[in-house]
Design a protein around this motif. Structure first.
Motif, PDB file in Angstrom:
ATOM      1  N   LYS A  40       5.301 -40.289  -7.333  1.00  9.51           N
ATOM      2  CA  LYS A  40       4.807 -39.717  -8.576  1.00  9.51           C
ATOM      3  C   LYS A  40       3.312 -39.989  -8.699  1.00  9.51           C
ATOM      4  CE  LYS A  40       9.156 -40.312 -11.130  1.00  9.51           C
ATOM      5  NZ  LYS A  40       9.796 -40.929 -12.325  1.00  9.51           N
ATOM      6  N   GLY A  41       2.617 -39.068  -9.322  1.00  6.25           N
ATOM      7  CA  GLY A  41       1.183 -39.253  -9.497  1.00  6.25           C
ATOM      8  C   GLY A  41       0.491 -37.929  -9.717  1.00  6.25           C
ATOM      9  N   THR A  42      -0.816 -37.984  -9.898  1.00  9.61           N
ATOM     10  CA  THR A  42      -1.637 -36.795 -10.071  1.00  9.61           C
ATOM     11  C   THR A  42      -2.562 -36.676  -8.871  1.00  9.61           C
ATOM     12  OG1 THR A  42      -1.560 -36.997 -12.473  1.00  9.61           O
ATOM     13  CG2 THR A  42      -3.288 -35.603 -11.559  1.00  9.61           C
ATOM     14  N   TYR A  43      -2.560 -35.521  -8.221  1.00 13.60           N
ATOM     15  CA  TYR A  43      -3.284 -35.329  -6.968  1.00 13.60           C
ATOM     16  C   TYR A  43      -4.224 -34.127  -7.067  1.00 13.60           C
ATOM     17  CZ  TYR A  43       0.637 -38.211  -5.400  1.00 13.60           C
ATOM     18  OH  TYR A  43       1.569 -39.204  -5.268  1.00 13.60           O
ATOM     19  N   LYS A  44      -5.344 -34.223  -6.345  1.00 14.35           N
ATOM     20  CA  LYS A  44      -6.269 -33.090  -6.250  1.00 14.35           C
ATOM     21  C   LYS A  44      -6.052 -32.425  -4.898  1.00 14.35           C
ATOM     22  CE  LYS A  44     -10.677 -33.406  -5.260  1.00 14.35           C
ATOM     23  NZ  LYS A  44     -12.136 -33.668  -5.347  1.00 14.35           N
ATOM     24  N   VAL A  45      -5.454 -31.243  -4.930  1.00 10.05           N
ATOM     25  CA  VAL A  45      -5.218 -30.470  -3.713  1.00 10.05           C
ATOM     26  C   VAL A  45      -6.369 -29.479  -3.558  1.00 10.05           C
ATOM     27  CG1 VAL A  45      -3.660 -28.886  -2.533  1.00 10.05           C
ATOM     28  CG2 VAL A  45      -2.731 -30.729  -3.957  1.00 10.05           C
ATOM     29  N   THR A  46      -7.017 -29.505  -2.405  1.00  9.91           N
ATOM     30  CA  THR A  46      -8.163 -28.627  -2.162  1.00  9.91           C
ATOM     31  C   THR A  46      -7.757 -27.475  -1.271  1.00  9.91           C
ATOM     32  OG1 THR A  46      -9.736 -30.442  -2.383  1.00  9.91           O
ATOM     33  CG2 THR A  46     -10.505 -28.474  -1.239  1.00  9.91           C
ATOM     34  N   VAL A  47      -7.980 -26.261  -1.746  1.00  6.65           N
ATOM     35  CA  VAL A  47      -7.708 -25.051  -0.979  1.00  6.65           C
ATOM     36  C   VAL A  47      -9.019 -24.568  -0.381  1.00  6.65           C
ATOM     37  CG1 VAL A  47      -6.971 -22.641  -1.090  1.00  6.65           C
ATOM     38  CG2 VAL A  47      -5.713 -24.404  -2.354  1.00  6.65           C
ATOM     39  N   THR A  48      -9.041 -24.344   0.929  1.00  5.52           N
ATOM     40  CA  THR A  48     -10.240 -23.879   1.627  1.00  5.52           C
ATOM     41  C   THR A  48     -10.003 -22.479   2.162  1.00  5.52           C
ATOM     42  OG1 THR A  48     -10.825 -26.126   2.293  1.00  5.52           O
ATOM     43  CG2 THR A  48     -11.848 -24.330   3.513  1.00  5.52           C
ATOM     44  N   ALA A  49     -10.958 -21.588   1.868  1.00  5.78           N
ATOM     45  CA  ALA A  49     -10.954 -20.239   2.432  1.00  5.78           C
ATOM     46  C   ALA A  49     -12.147 -20.140   3.373  1.00  5.78           C
ATOM     47  CB  ALA A  49     -11.052 -19.194   1.327  1.00  5.78           C
ATOM     48  N   LYS A  50     -11.895 -19.818   4.639  1.00  4.91           N
ATOM     49  CA  LYS A  50     -12.955 -19.774   5.646  1.00  4.91           C
ATOM     50  C   LYS A  50     -13.070 -18.361   6.198  1.00  4.91           C
ATOM     51  CE  LYS A  50     -13.467 -23.252   8.367  1.00  4.91           C
ATOM     52  NZ  LYS A  50     -13.272 -24.264   9.466  1.00  4.91           N
ATOM     53  N   GLY A  51     -14.300 -17.812   6.102  1.00  2.00           N
ATOM     54  CA  GLY A  51     -14.555 -16.473   6.617  1.00  2.00           C
ATOM     55  C   GLY A  51     -15.759 -16.460   7.534  1.00  2.00           C
ATOM     56  N   ALA A  52     -16.224 -15.272   7.915  1.00  2.00           N
ATOM     57  CA  ALA A  52     -17.360 -15.149   8.828  1.00  2.00           C
ATOM     58  C   ALA A  52     -18.640 -15.686   8.209  1.00  2.00           C
ATOM     59  CB  ALA A  52     -17.541 -13.681   9.221  1.00  2.00           C
ATOM     60  N   SER A  53     -18.773 -15.610   6.878  1.00  2.00           N
ATOM     61  CA  SER A  53     -19.993 -16.067   6.209  1.00  2.00           C
ATOM     62  C   SER A  53     -19.959 -17.546   5.874  1.00  2.00           C
ATOM     63  CB  SER A  53     -20.218 -15.265   4.922  1.00  2.00           C
ATOM     64  OG  SER A  53     -19.205 -15.541   3.962  1.00  2.00           O
ATOM     65  N   GLY A  54     -18.836 -18.221   6.124  1.00  2.00           N
ATOM     66  CA  GLY A  54     -18.739 -19.646   5.806  1.00  2.00           C
ATOM     67  C   GLY A  54     -17.435 -19.972   5.119  1.00  2.00           C
ATOM     68  N   ALA A  55     -17.447 -21.023   4.321  1.00  2.00           N
ATOM     69  CA  ALA A  55     -16.225 -21.483   3.670  1.00  2.00           C
ATOM     70  C   ALA A  55     -16.477 -21.788   2.200  1.00  2.00           C
ATOM     71  CB  ALA A  55     -15.672 -22.718   4.372  1.00  2.00           C
ATOM     72  N   LYS A  56     -15.452 -21.619   1.391  1.00  2.00           N
ATOM     73  CA  LYS A  56     -15.479 -21.968  -0.024  1.00  2.00           C
ATOM     74  C   LYS A  56     -14.189 -22.714  -0.349  1.00  2.00           C
ATOM     75  CE  LYS A  56     -19.273 -20.377  -2.067  1.00  2.00           C
ATOM     76  NZ  LYS A  56     -19.279 -19.091  -2.773  1.00  2.00           N
ATOM     77  N   THR A  57     -14.240 -23.568  -1.378  1.00  2.00           N
ATOM     78  CA  THR A  57     -13.059 -24.337  -1.770  1.00  2.00           C
ATOM     79  C   THR A  57     -12.766 -24.174  -3.249  1.00  2.00           C
ATOM     80  OG1 THR A  57     -14.344 -26.344  -2.222  1.00  2.00           O
ATOM     81  CG2 THR A  57     -13.493 -26.063   0.022  1.00  2.00           C
ATOM     82  N   ALA A  58     -11.519 -24.427  -3.612  1.00  2.00           N
ATOM     83  CA  ALA A  58     -11.088 -24.468  -5.003  1.00  2.00           C
ATOM     84  C   ALA A  58     -10.058 -25.584  -5.121  1.00  2.00           C
ATOM     85  CB  ALA A  58     -10.485 -23.135  -5.436  1.00  2.00           C
ATOM     86  N   ASP A  59     -10.031 -26.276  -6.255  1.00  2.00           N
ATOM     87  CA  ASP A  59      -9.160 -27.434  -6.437  1.00  2.00           C
ATOM     88  C   ASP A  59      -7.981 -27.107  -7.352  1.00  2.00           C
ATOM     89  OD1 ASP A  59     -10.728 -29.061  -4.831  1.00  2.00           O
ATOM     90  OD2 ASP A  59     -11.996 -29.698  -6.498  1.00  2.00           O
TER      91      ASP A  59
END
Length: 484
Positions: A361-380
């Motif tokens: 049990k707990g609270t977690y920060k899951v990071t989603v990464t999207a990687k394309g030709a121009s680089g990468a971006k993340t969202a939590d």
């Protein structure tokens, strides 16, 4: 000028070299550690080089050569570095602290032995070394990283800057990963230098790399390469980038004085990388020219159940591109599934996180990464498992709960925190030099590596570890450090 008997900093460019097995030191022998700078003295290694590959700046536009007044390489070449910003360069701290002479950089030349081929030269306007790099030869203790500000704009487009790792990229330096090192250094301890080379070398378990008279500390160092010298960094390679999956995870720091054993990188997949990124400032190179978000951005699930959210994207000015999706930061025994795993920017994917009955049990920060030709971006995504924790407060424990080291040595232990609510901050008291946690915060059920620099006075020291959760509740445990 250091002799072959002294431990010297490996400042010079890195060439992907190797010596025949016959020239390498016996695996059981302890080697003198040295830095690959232009001051490295021949250590009796042979001159035959294998497995090194010539490469070009055109193919690797982030590579730049470091010069200094009085430097031993062609045109005064002393170190190698990576372009990481409009006027920012990443290199080793010892390239700035451990050697004298005015520093400058030359760009665009694959072979410094013929002057005039470069496209650009600039001086150093200022530089900063990691605050824990406290003076000459501090590379022996790690933190061997520096960020330089150049006097002029560097002729490298933003999308070609090297991307620097941080504490969220620890998977990139796990043993078994493979990366490429770059440098202008010598092709053997007594060979020529000034030509840009690259070499592919694996990441090793640091426990297998303790073959030097200096300890390889895995918290702040990465051991790469081989113990038979068939590929290694050498004089002139110091500060050069070691790249895994398109990201600089280390800078060339030190190795054997004969350039014939493992190569040690300054590790960036920790707070060292976070510090460097903070000094570089601005967006990281390779940040995608698109947007990514999660809707909703938080959710609650019971252990053994699953929960879903939508990954939404929007194309940037350069148009649509294929995006590959991944997730990190999951609690133990939990899995993430994307449907589909790759989308076109502007489309939507579904993310499902499935927990197990054993997921804490707990609270977690899951990071989603999207990687394309121009680089990468993340969202939590904020994932709450069960009630988010325990009302009893956090309970830290240390494994092992004691250790014995020599004066000035390093000790490590794993801190596991059970119970508590939300984000839990860690601190330690009892030593003159405050122990370092990686990471410094955890969620209930999480772990952190605590690294301690032992005092030079022999004796027994009690270190108290305190965990404080978001509700203000605390818990403590003790670690006993014996210095003898």
């Amino acid at each position: 000028m250091r002799t072959a008997r002294l431990i010297t900093a490996l400042c010079v460019a890195l060439s992907a070299l190797a010596l025949p097995a016959a020239a390498a030191e016996p695996p059981g022998k302890v080697s003198t550690a040295a830095t690959p700078t232009d001051q490295l003295q021949p250590g009796g290694a042979g001159t035959r080089v294998v497995n090194g590959q010539r490469t070009t700046v055109k193919e690797n536009p982030f590579v730049i050569a470091g010069l200094r007044a009085g430097g031993g390489g062609p045109q005064g070449q002393s170190c190698t570095a990576a372009v990481v910003g409009k006027r920012k360069i990443l290199t080793a701290a010892h390239c700035m602290i451990d050697v004298g002479g005015a520093k400058s950089y030359i760009y665009g030349d694959d072979d410094l032995n013929t002057a005039g081929d470069e496209t650009f030269r600039t001086n150093v306007a200022s530089y900063k070394v990691h605050p824990r790099y406290t003076g000459p030869n501090s590379w022996q203790n790690g933190y061997d990283v520096a960020v330089i500000t150049t006097a002029d704009d560097l002729p490298v487009p933003e999308n070609q800057w090297a991307k620097v790792a941080g504490s969220g990229d620890s998977a990139l330096t796990q043993p078994g990963k493979s990366g490429t090192a770059f440098g202008y250094g010598r092709t053997s301890a007594s060979g020529g230098s000034g030509v840009l080379y690259k070499a592919t070398m694996p990441v090793n378990d640091a426990n297998n790399c303790q073959v030097f008279n200096v300890r390889v500390n895995p918290d702040v160092m990465v051991c790469i390469g081989y113990d038979n010298g068939r590929v290694a960094t050498c004089s002139g390679d110091s500060g050069g980038p070691y790249i895994v999956d398109g990201t600089v995870v280390g800078v060339v720091s030190w190795g054997a004085s004969g350039c014939d054993r493992y190569s040690i990188m300054g590790r960036l997949t920790n707070e060292m990388g976070d510090w460097a990124r903070g000094e570089i400032g601005g967006g990281q190179p390779g940040d995608g020219k698109f947007t990514v978000a999660l809707s909703p951005s938080s959710g609650k699930v019971e252990p053994g159940k699953y929960i879903s959210t939508s990954v939404t994207t929007k194309a940037g000015e350069q148009g649509q591109e294929k995006l590959d999706l991944a997730a990190s930061g999951l609690p133990s025994d939990a899995t993430a599934t994307f449907q589909p795993t790759s989308i076109t920017s502007g489309d939507v994917a579904k993310l499902t996180v499935e927990t197990a009955s054993s997921t804490p049990k707990g609270t977690y920060k899951v990071t989603v990464t999207a990687k394309g030709a121009s680089g990468a971006k993340t969202a939590d995504y904020t994932l709450t498992v069960g009630d988010g924790g325990s009302t009893e407060g956090p309970k830290p424990s240390a494994t092992p709960n004691s250790g014995t080291v020599a004066p000035g040595g390093f000790a490590n232990t794993t801190i596991t925190v059970t119970g508590g609510t939300g984000t839990i901050n860690l601190r330690a008291d009892g030593l003159a030099f405050t122990p370092m946690f990686m990471p410094s915060t955890v969620n209930p059920g999480g772990t952190s590596r605590m690294s301690m620099a032992a005092p030079f006075q022999r004796g027994t020291h009690k270190i108290t570890v305190t965990a404080t959760d978001s509700a203000g509740k605390t818990g403590t445990t003790e670690y006993t450090l014996t210095v003898q």
